[in-house]
Write an enzyme that holds these catalytic residues in place. Structure first.
Site, short mmCIF file in Angstrom:
data_model
loop_
_atom_site.label_atom_id
_atom_site.label_comp_id
_atom_site.label_asym_id
_atom_site.label_seq_id
_atom_site.Cartn_x
_atom_site.Cartn_y
_atom_site.Cartn_z
N HIS A 312 40.81 41.49 52.15
CA HIS A 312 40.62 41.03 50.78
C HIS A 312 39.23 41.34 50.24
O HIS A 312 39.00 41.32 49.03
CB HIS A 312 40.88 39.53 50.70
CG HIS A 312 41.20 39.05 49.31
ND1 HIS A 312 42.43 39.24 48.72
CD2 HIS A 312 40.42 38.45 48.37
CE1 HIS A 312 42.41 38.75 47.49
NE2 HIS A 312 41.21 38.26 47.26
N ARG A 315 39.28 44.08 47.60
CA ARG A 315 39.56 43.66 46.22
C ARG A 315 38.30 43.04 45.60
O ARG A 315 37.99 43.29 44.43
CB ARG A 315 40.71 42.66 46.22
CG ARG A 315 41.03 42.05 44.85
CD ARG A 315 42.34 41.28 44.94
NE ARG A 315 42.55 40.37 43.83
CZ ARG A 315 43.04 40.71 42.64
NH1 ARG A 315 43.33 41.98 42.40
NH2 ARG A 315 43.23 39.81 41.70
N TYR A 347 32.76 36.93 38.94
CA TYR A 347 32.29 38.25 39.34
C TYR A 347 31.15 38.71 38.42
O TYR A 347 30.17 39.30 38.88
CB TYR A 347 33.43 39.26 39.29
CG TYR A 347 34.42 39.11 40.41
CD1 TYR A 347 34.03 39.30 41.73
CD2 TYR A 347 35.75 38.76 40.16
CE1 TYR A 347 34.94 39.15 42.77
CE2 TYR A 347 36.66 38.61 41.20
CZ TYR A 347 36.25 38.81 42.49
OH TYR A 347 37.14 38.66 43.52
#
Length: 386
Positions: A312, A315, A347
């Site tokens: 993960h 991603r 993010y």
């Protein structure tokens, strides 16, 4: 003119129509306590029939007082097969019910479960299993919400604030471009593109494995994400629809990957529009399993000397790189397939924090150079005085 039909007063029990469109039947027992049917009915005539049986039991002396006291375990058996979720999710719900819910509440009537009992149940979970605690709580909460909708309970007793949430032990790690290249370089030839697409298109592992030939638009350099591959549980299919409706999306891949995409289609993908981009080596009609992907990933990470890296993280890397380009919150949500802006904004915040750290580091370097220049100037000036 036709005469109006007169409503007759019910001589025993009560039937009411619920917001769901189903019917709930209930009656008063000899002690004056209202008893509801263990489940609701699709037709009013069925509810009437159930009341007739209960009345006959009371009149003949065969009534025992527990025929309509449905337990948590009994209701769970009725609820789970009809709950509208994916088969993989249904399997995991069943695991939570069998392991955590039934041992404590299985024989307890639904109407007898109290908030205090739920809080006590939460205290039995090991401190090192916050995810198990939160997941089991969420299943129990859904179970009782459904029971409230069906009229089995007046309201859900599962209402402990924050119990369905937990802090992850490990946040995602963003890899550098060099790390991604090193990782992909250590993977088998037919699997390298899976790593690159996951990283540069910010795809979930299952979304990468669920790609088919028809999903690759080589002219537009785009991937149409609409399916996901996952582990097989209790007869469930290996491939199915993506996580949410927002996860159905088109993601463009960098032009620099185009030759590798063409090579994957030419040399490794299964033939036909429905052919898998990353087929299973054992059965090309199936996608590469998540277990196989995980094994490949771990070996590649070990060979590339990348420690504490998980699938993960690719991603997370793609999301961080996209945020670094200046993408807006809405653009990040679209690329990641998110319904909430919270994660996308996270993010962006991480990129801003990283940019601030870079600026601080540059400032420290400049300060060092400035101090060095001042020292040199001072020494030069001293030499002139002499």
């Amino acid at each position: 003119m036709a005469a109006k039909r007169r409503r007759t007063r019910r001589s025993f029990g009560a039937v009411r129509k619920l917001p769901s469109g189903r019917y709930q039947a209930s009656y008063l027992d000899p002690a004056g306590q209202r008893r509801a049917a263990p489940s609701t009915f699709t037709a009013k005539i069925d509810a009437d029939a159930w009341l007739s049986v209960q009345r006959a039991a009371l009149e003949t002396g065969s009534w025992r007082g527990r025929d309509d006291r449905v337990t948590v375990g009994e209701y769970a058996q009725q609820w789970l097969p009809t709950h509208q979720v994916r088969e993989r999710t249904r399997y995991h719900y069943g695991v939570q019910i069998d392991r955590w819910i039934v041992p404590t509440f299985g024989t307890t009537p639904m109407v007898d479960v109290t908030p205090a009992m739920v809080r006590k149940w939460l205290s039995i979970f090991p401190a090192d299993k916050p995810a198990a605690r939160a997941n089991a709580y969420r299943v129990l909460a859904q179970l009782f919400r459904a029971a409230a909708d069906d009229g089995i309970v007046a309201e859900s007793p599962v209402r402990v604030r924050g119990a369905g949430q937990y802090e992850r032990k490990r946040e995602g790690h963003a890899l550098t471009v060099a790390d991604v290249s090193a990782l992909a370089g250590k993977a088998p030839e037919g699997r390298q593109l899976a790593i690159l697409l996951a990283a540069y298109c910010a795809l979930r592992p299952g979304e990468v494995l669920g790609l088919r030939r028809r999903d690759v638009d080589t002219r537009a350099h785009a991937l149409n994400v609409r399916e996901t591959a996952s582990a097989v549980h209790a007869g469930s299919a290996r491939i199915g629809p993506v996580k949410t409706s927002s996860s159905v999306r088109t993601v463009h891949y960098p032009a620099e990957l185009h030759e590798q995409v063409l090579a994957q289609l030419r040399d490794h993908a299964t033939d036909g529009p429905m052919g898998h981009l990353f087929p299973s080596p054992r059965d090309p009609a199936q996608p590469l399993s998540y277990t196989g992907y995980l094994y490949m990933f771990r070996r590649a990470a070990e060979a590339a000397e990348l420690h504490d890296v998980k699938p993960h993280d690719l991603r997370h890397t793609g999301a961080t790189l996209a945020a670094a380009t200046g993408a807006t919150t809405r653009e990040l949500m679209s690329r990641l397939g998110h319904t909430s802006p919270t994660i996308a904004m996270g993010y962006q915040h991480a990129v801003r924090e990283r940019d601030r750290s870079i600026a601080d580091a540059l400032g420290a370097a400049l300060a060092t150079v400035s101090t060095s220049d001042e020292t040199t100037s001072s020494e030069t000036a001293g030499g002139d005085d002499r």
